[in-house]
Structures are given as C-alpha cells and as structure tokens.
Design an enzyme around this catalytic site. Structure first.
Site, mmCIF file in Angstrom:
data_model
loop_
_atom_site.group_PDB
_atom_site.id
_atom_site.type_symbol
_atom_site.label_atom_id
_atom_site.label_comp_id
_atom_site.label_asym_id
_atom_site.label_seq_id
_atom_site.Cartn_x
_atom_site.Cartn_y
_atom_site.Cartn_z
ATOM 1 N N ASP A 1 0.646 -1.164 0.113
ATOM 2 C CA ASP A 1 0.086 0.001 -0.136
ATOM 3 C C ASP A 1 0.787 1.464 -0.153
ATOM 4 O O ASP A 1 1.826 1.496 0.581
ATOM 5 C CB ASP A 1 -0.772 0.089 1.307
ATOM 6 C CG ASP A 1 -1.602 1.186 1.224
ATOM 7 O OD1 ASP A 1 -2.620 1.355 0.494
ATOM 8 O OD2 ASP A 1 -1.607 1.951 2.300
ATOM 9 N N GLU B 1 1.370 -0.634 -5.093
ATOM 10 C CA GLU B 1 0.053 0.455 -5.122
ATOM 11 C C GLU B 1 0.795 1.556 -5.590
ATOM 12 O O GLU B 1 1.389 2.313 -4.810
ATOM 13 C CB GLU B 1 -0.788 0.522 -4.080
ATOM 14 C CG GLU B 1 -1.922 1.446 -4.452
ATOM 15 C CD GLU B 1 -2.297 2.344 -3.344
ATOM 16 O OE1 GLU B 1 -3.268 3.404 -3.920
ATOM 17 O OE2 GLU B 1 -1.630 2.548 -2.366
HETATM 18 C C1 GLC Z 1 -3.953 3.749 -0.203
HETATM 19 C C2 GLC Z 1 -5.238 3.222 -0.246
HETATM 20 C C3 GLC Z 1 -5.964 4.354 0.154
HETATM 21 C C4 GLC Z 1 -5.678 4.987 1.643
HETATM 22 C C5 GLC Z 1 -4.155 5.102 1.285
HETATM 23 C C6 GLC Z 1 -3.468 5.509 2.726
HETATM 24 O O1 GLC Z 1 -3.628 4.520 -1.575
HETATM 25 O O2 GLC Z 1 -5.535 2.583 -1.424
HETATM 26 O O3 GLC Z 1 -7.672 3.836 0.311
HETATM 27 O O4 GLC Z 1 -6.389 5.979 1.968
HETATM 28 O O5 GLC Z 1 -3.443 4.306 0.858
HETATM 29 O O6 GLC Z 1 -3.315 4.021 3.562
#
Ligand code: GLC
Length: 615
Positions: free
Chosen positions: A262, A304
């Site tokens: 993430d 991500e």
């Molecule tokens: C990522 C997640 C998002 C979240 C962020 C902070 O971007 O997809 O939903 O707000 O991380 O953890």
C-alpha cells in the site's frame, strides 16, 4: 567422514540472493551488521514457521514461475463486511465468486484498526489480529485454504507506509519512549516540518491538510502524510524495516498469495525532496522481493503506485533485479474515463500505445473502478495538442462526471475538492458513472440500454488488455452509488464511501432474471471472463497494437498469438459510429458468431466487438 547434510530450501535460496541482499541492506543501513544478522536470522525463523502446505505451493510455483502470467487470472476486489459480513461469509460465498469467473480476490483491509480512525482499514493497530467483527486470524487462514482448494488466489493489503496511532509502537512513542519515537518522525517544533511542508504535496488537502500532526501526549509533531491518525514509519531505522518485513512474512504465512504494498512510493522520506519515489524506496522494494523469493517464493508483490506514468513502470525493476510482480494500470484507468467524457479515444490510443511498447512480462492489473477516487493523472502534454489545458480540463471532467455538465448522464461526487488547487478527484460506482443510475431514475429505456452497453464496453476493454482484469465487487450487477454514507459522521467527509456500499443481495439475485440490468451485466462480464480464459490470444506474450479506426470516437486494438488474431473495437461516441480499420480478411464476431470483414464496421453508442481470425 560425516556426510554433509543436504541443504534445506531456505539455505539454497538464501545463498543465491545473499550477496545482493546484504549489499543493499548494509548500504542502506550504514553497515549495521547487528541489524543485518538479526534480519537474516528472522528470515530463517519465518521460513521455519511457514506451514508445510504453503511450502508445497511454493515449490509448485517455483517450478512454474509464470503461474500468474498468461491469461488465466481474473480478479475481484471486495470488502469482507460489505460483501458477506465476515470472513466465514466470504468463504460461504466462494461459489458466487467462481460464478463471476473470478479466481483472484483482493480482500480489502481487514486487520485490526480503530473504528472511528481507520481510513477504510488503512490504519492498522495490530497486524496480527483480524478486526473482531470480521473474524479471527484462523478464519483468514481457513479462507485462504478454501480458496486454494478452489483455485482462487488471495490478495491482502500490507499497509507499510504508516501504522495507526493506536499501534503498540505509536502508543509507546506517545508515552515518550525515545526508541519508539525513532520508529516514526517526531519533531520538537515546526521548523523542520515547515521545510517538509514547503516541498511535499498533500495527499488529502481537504480531509487531512498538511503532512504533520501535533501529538499532545508526546508534546511533539509527528509526520502524518495521510490522515493525522496514520503515523508515517521511518524506514531509515533498520528496526522498522526488520519488524515490518517480519510482519509481511507473518501475513504471507497465513496463506496470502499476493501482498499489496500500500502507498509504496511514500515509504522513504528525505528533507529537501517531495518524499515520493525516492531511490531508497526501490532499494526497499527490491529487498522485499528478494525476501519473498527466499522465504515464500509462491507469494507475489503488487505495488500500489498511483503516480504519473514514468514513475510507475520503474517499480517492476529490471529483468535481472525485479521489484514488484504486478502494478496497477492507473493511467489507463483514468484515460478510459476521460475518453467517456470527451467521446474521443485519441488519448487512449496514445496511452495504450505506450503501454503496449513495454516488456510483455510486465503484469498490469487492469480495472475501471476500485475503492479509491479517480485522480485525473492524464498526459496533458499530449492533450495540449488538442487545445486542452490541465486545469480547465479537470474541471470539465469533474463537471461531466458529477452530472453538472448539461446533458451529462454521469452521477459521481467530487473528492478532496480544494478550490486553491483546482485538483479535485472523482468518486462513484461504474454503473452510476456510466449513466445507469440517471437513466434508471428517469425511467428511460433507451438511455438504460446505452448506459448498460457502455458499462459492459469499459469492462470489455479491461478484459482485452494483457495482464489481470480486476472487477470491483458490485460492478458485475451494476450497483449504483450508495448515498447513505453521508448519514454516518465518520464516513461523511470522505466521498470514497459512495462506492463502498453494502453488496446488494437482492440485486445479485436479479442476475438470474432474464432481461434485467443485473442479468445483462453479469452475463456479459462472466462471458468476457470465460472467453478470455479460453483463448490463447489473451496470453501476455501476445503482440498487441493500436489500430487506426479513422474515427476518433472508436478505439481499436489488435492482439496476435500463435496463429490467432483478435481485433477489438470500442465506441466511445454518443451515437452509432461507422469506422474503417481497413482489415479485409474474414473474421468471426465472438459474440454474435457472424462472419465479417473488418474493412468498414459499425457499432452502436457504447458498443464493442471482438473479432477473431485463426491462421
Ligand atoms: C492507499 C489506499 C487508500 C488509502 C491510502 C492510505 O492509497 O488505496 O485507500 O487511503 O493508501 O493508506
């Protein structure tokens, strides 16, 4: 002489990677040999703890390292509670998941997280406990086991940039323990935070402005790039890397197949930079990749990386030194929606032309909706050739998708609309953005028809690309926006909840009733998934190219693999469009069975076609 004991799999793999891993580690952590020794010992311990069944899976996947390539996987992203109440519920509904043609599920954050300060679960207070309302760690293990029996891979988030302010480390840091404050970024006054703030952009300018929060108990400022209750971890401290790596392996050992890293571009901070995508991030990701290859080689890393295109592909690493196995095709997703709003596919052709030029082993997750907002990260350099400028164009897109633009069929909501930045993003479900909601409310059959076709077409595009198509739970039955989030004070400020509603079981039942919207969407999407799995031309090794359709509203692309060719066309226009790909051979339309040439064709608004020829 005593015979040398045969080396175990761990030693063999460790030996293979030790040189590079130790080099990267010691370079990043200033030759801290004690930290390295601890790290290496921890890796062995985590391997020893790895259940035998997972080691067997590792061995199988090591023999077939391309198990996730090809065209066999189709994903779905879902919230455990919204979809089926709890983990047992998900387990009991695996047949529905299989019926959707899905064999890869991303379970949205399910680890313990404070109820009122969780950012949808992305603020973890205990990485070894499941949120009690969703079940237990044993339930997760059981679910992973059942999934494996059904041939379904499981993806889980690994929130590594930050912990919740309620995490044990954060609690000890708040109580003044220096050792734990050193795991985060603490500052006595605003001098340094102000320097950071002058260079670091804001993730949530409206809902959580600034990059620091005041911690009353510690009497200090703490770095909080996301929400104030999400404390950024300091990966310059080797203890943080050691313990977080152990945490990741603990989760892998529960049976998780894919670790979603993430917010990974944010994990290294350095004063004087924008704290995004720094070289040290790549060192850390490369180390995590090696760690998986040593301890749990059946596990994949999904990065991500929601960044501009030239920042994304580097997270695949190089052929010799790979980093993530898979990344999100985020620019393509945003470009698809842009094409919907402008009824023009030229930017999409340009964007996909760039994607098609990348090495074929790069695996992208292709999607149109996920749990987050849509950010308008488009190629504005290219758009400026058509006279479109970034700020007014973003405003147009937002007006269009919120239904403010006259005649717009879309019903979305803005996200983080800061009038100073003019950079608002967009939320809403696929069905609502495609016009199903507005057409249904207006009771206009013709508009419903076009909107359903459009929704199917966007999914079909995702199924046509190489990589892994990922559905967002509820989209397969055309679930519309859920406006009830505004009544919940915790959710109300965060419009992403508009597309995080409860899975509607009554609507799901209608998938079996002929002629309903749900039936049309569900059967179309599962047919796409089945056809894709059954046809070699969708293999990631296929050649892919953009086709000039001589009509800006119609996007065309081709695929070729081992004697099979597929032409695919998508009409983004408002009405029926004729177009001329100029392909004179005879093709079979895979959905109507008709034989046709592809010299000159016609598609209705929102229509698509898959034409195949075998050689
Ligand atoms: C990522 C997640 C998002 C979240 C962020 C902070 O971007 O997809 O939903 O707000 O991380 O953890």
């Amino acid at each position: 002489m005593k015979q040398r004991k045969k080396e175990d799999a761990f030693s063999e793999r460790f030996k293979k990677h030790e040189g590079e891993l130790k080099w990267l580690y010691c370079e990043l952590y200033n030759n801290d040999v004690n930290a390295w020794n601890y790290f290496a010992g921890m890796l062995r311990r985590m391997w020893e703890e790895r259940p035998a069944s997972l080691r067997t899976l590792d061995a199988e996947r090591e023999k077939n390292p391309e198990w996730y390539l090809g065209h066999a996987l189709c994903g779905m992203q879902l919230y455990t509670d919204c979809f089926a109440g709890n983990l047992r519920g998900v387990e009991n509904n695996l047949d529905y998941i299989a019926e959707c043609g899905v064999n890869y599920i991303h379970l949205m954050p399910l680890l313990e997280s404070p109820k009122d300060r969780s950012d949808g679960g992305y603020a973890v207070s205990d990485y070894r406990r499941v949120k009690p309302e969703l079940g237990t760690m044993e339930d997760l293990e059981r679910l992973c086991e059942s999934c494996h029996l059904d041939g379904i891979a499981v993806c889980l988030d690994f929130t590594l940039n930050h912990t919740s302010e309620d995490h044990e480390w954060a609690r000890l840091a708040r109580a003044g323990k220096k050792e734990f404050q050193d795991r985060y970024f603490f500052f006595d006054d605003k001098t340094i935070p102000d320097i950071y703030d002058s260079m670091v952009p804001q993730v949530f300018p409206v809902t959580a402005p600034g990059n620091f929060s005041w911690c009353e108990e510690a009497g200090k400022y703490v770095m909080t790039t996301f929400y104030p209750y999400q404390w950024d971890l300091n990966y310059a401290n080797p203890t943080v890397f050691n313990d977080m790596t152990e945490t990741m392996l603990y989760l892998c050992n529960r049976g998780v197949d894919v670790m979603r890293l993430d917010a990974v571009p944010y994990i290294w901070k350095s004063l004087g930079t924008n704290c995004r995508n720094l070289p040290q991030v790549h060192t850390l990701v490369r180390m995590l990749r090696i760690v998986c290859e040593i301890v749990c080689p059946g596990t994949l890393l999904l990065g991500e990386v929601v960044m501009e295109p030239d920042k994304v592909a580097p997270y695949f690493g190089t052929r010799e030194k790979p980093e993530c196995h898979m990344l999100y095709n985020v620019t393509t997703m945003a470009t698809i929606w842009h094409s919907v709003a402008v009824r023009d596919a030229r930017l999409l052709s340009h964007q996909l032309g760039r994607v098609f030029a990348l090495p074929k082993e790069y695996v992208f997750l292709n999607y149109i909706r996920c749990h987050d907002d849509i950010g308008w990260g488009l190629d504005y350099g290219y758009l400026s050739c058509f006279g479109m400028q970034e700020i007014p164009h973003k405003k147009y897109l937002n007006d269009f998708f919120t239904g403010k633009w006259q005649g717009s069929f879309s019903r979305g909501e803005l996200y983080n609309d800061d009038p100073r930045l003019m950079d608002a993003r967009l939320c809403g479900t696929a069905a609502s953005l495609c016009g199903i909601e507005s057409a249904r409310k207006a009771g206009n059959k013709e508009l419903i028809e076009t909107a359903v076709r459009r929704d199917i077409m966007l999914h079909a595009l995702v199924f046509t690309l190489s990589g892994i198509p990922v559905l967002y739970s509820g989209d397969e039955i055309g679930q519309e926006n859920d406006y009830s989030y505004t009544a919940d004070p915790e959710k109300a400020p965060d419009s992403r909840y508009i597309h995080r509603g409860l899975f509607d079981r009554e609507k799901a039942a209608l998938r079996l009733a002929d002629g309903t919207i749900e039936n049309r969407l569900f059967s179309a999407l599962s047919a796409l998934s089945d056809k894709r799995k059954g046809m070699g031309v969708f293999d990631n090794r296929a050649d892919t190219w953009v086709i000039d359709t001589q009509n800006p509203a119609v996007f065309g692309m081709g695929r070729y693999y081992e004697g099979e060719k597929l032409l695919a066309f998508f009409n983004f226009g408002d009405g029926a469009e004729t177009f001329s790909p100029g392909e004179k051979e005879t093709y079979e339309n895979l959905f109507t069975g008709e034989k046709t040439d592809a010299d000159s064709l016609e598609l209705p608004a929102g229509g698509f076609a898959w034409l195949r020829k075998k050689y």
